[in-house]
Design an enzyme around this catalytic site. Structure first.
Site, short mmCIF file in Angstrom:
data_model
loop_
_atom_site.label_atom_id
_atom_site.label_comp_id
_atom_site.label_asym_id
_atom_site.label_seq_id
_atom_site.Cartn_x
_atom_site.Cartn_y
_atom_site.Cartn_z
N CYS A 68 3.10 -4.58 6.89
CA CYS A 68 2.74 -4.51 5.56
C CYS A 68 3.80 -3.84 4.88
CB CYS A 68 1.59 -3.38 5.25
SG CYS A 68 -0.17 -4.23 5.76
N HIS A 72 1.08 -1.05 0.04
CA HIS A 72 0.14 -0.14 0.07
C HIS A 72 0.96 1.15 0.10
CE1 HIS A 72 0.79 0.53 4.33
NE2 HIS A 72 0.55 -0.59 4.43
#
Length: 297
Positions: A257, A241
């Protein structure tokens, strides 16, 4: 003051270095200079780049003359080191994407490092100077990636946790490399062979159990404006992301992440389909899977 310079023979002609040196000196007075080993590990630390930026930076044309001078000449290396920003601009790495000029410099450096399989730490060092010199001279600097067991003839991805580099492959050929931030510590980012199971524009952030949720599309959303969920816990826990913290890219900073610059993830997003394979591991794990990502020599 009188100065004497030796002439260099290039293709049976003589090129005087005097005008080249004078031109570079003019540029050096208006450009950024980088101290060897300077780096920024977090947005809270002071920036160590020296800013002497002026209005006449468009004198990068003198870098074209490097192609006419043997790169083995030590004076050329000194000129490149003294005119780092001019070189990065000439090669297209320096882009004014942020209002913070030092962040633009860092972005340029870590993209150049990632492209050449060098851990993106934002340092201008001997390795980078050598690569820049070769690029200015039109020489090949393709990283020596090797894939012994190609998992797909189409697109697939590796994330190197040792180097913080995401590589997009097509078959056995690297298409594009990006600097990323992963878990702090790196073990928070799971190793393994996964797939992308969902893609979301303007994802909402649930707060991670420690903060208030933030709606999708908000400038304060730490996921940025794109989410590509990994096949771990249904695709909503770990993903690739964007970020609201661009200085973190290239570091160990997330809760697991994979963060990218917003402009990078927005570029990657439309290129890859769901179900694309994503191999995540450190150097040793990638090598076990037959993937080596050595630095440019």
């Amino acid at each position: 003051m009188h100065m004497k310079f030796k002439t260099l023979k290039v293709k049976s002609t003589k090129l005087l270095l005097y005008p080249l040196l004078i031109s570079f000196t003019a540029v050096s007075l208006t450009g950024y200079t980088f101290g060897n080993g300077s780096t920024t590990k977090s947005p809270k630390e002071p920036i160590s780049y020296v800013n002497t930026y002026g209005k006449n930076m468009n004198k990068g044309y003198v870098l074209d003359l490097i192609k006419k001078v043997p790169i083995v000449d030590s004076r050329i290396r000194k000129l490149v080191n003294a005119n780092s920003l001019a070189a990065l601009k000439k090669l297209g790495y320096y882009q004014e994407r942020f209002k913070d000029k030092n962040l633009n410099i860092r972005s340029a450096l870590i993209h150049l490092q990632s492209e050449n399989n060098i851990k993106p730490d934002g340092k201008w060092d001997k390795r980078i100077a050598e690569i820049v010199l070769k690029k200015l001279a039109g020489l090949n600097t393709t990283p020596p990636d090797k894939v012994l067991d190609i998992p797909s003839v189409g697109l697939w991805i590796t994330i190197n946790k040792s180097k913080n580099i995401l590589t997009l492959y097509e078959g056995g050929k690297p298409v594009k490399k990006y600097p990323v931030a992963i878990g702090n510590p790196s073990t928070l980012t799971p190793s393994g062979k996964f797939t992308i199971v969902n893609k979301v524009v303007n994802p909402a952030w649930g707060g991670g159990g420690y903060a208030k949720p933030i709606k999708g599309g908000s400038p304060s959303n730490p996921l940025g404006y794109r989410w590509m969920g990994l096949s771990i816990k249904g695709g909503s826990s770990y993903g690739i992301h964007g970020t609201t913290d661009p200085y973190s890219i290239g570091t160990y900073a997330s809760h697991g992440c994979i963060r990218m610059f917003n402009f990078d993830v927005e570029s990657l997003f439309p290129k890859i389909p769901t179900s694309i394979k994503v191999f995540i591991g450190n150097e040793e794990e990638l090598e076990i899977w037959g993937i080596t990502q050595g630095e440019v020599k």
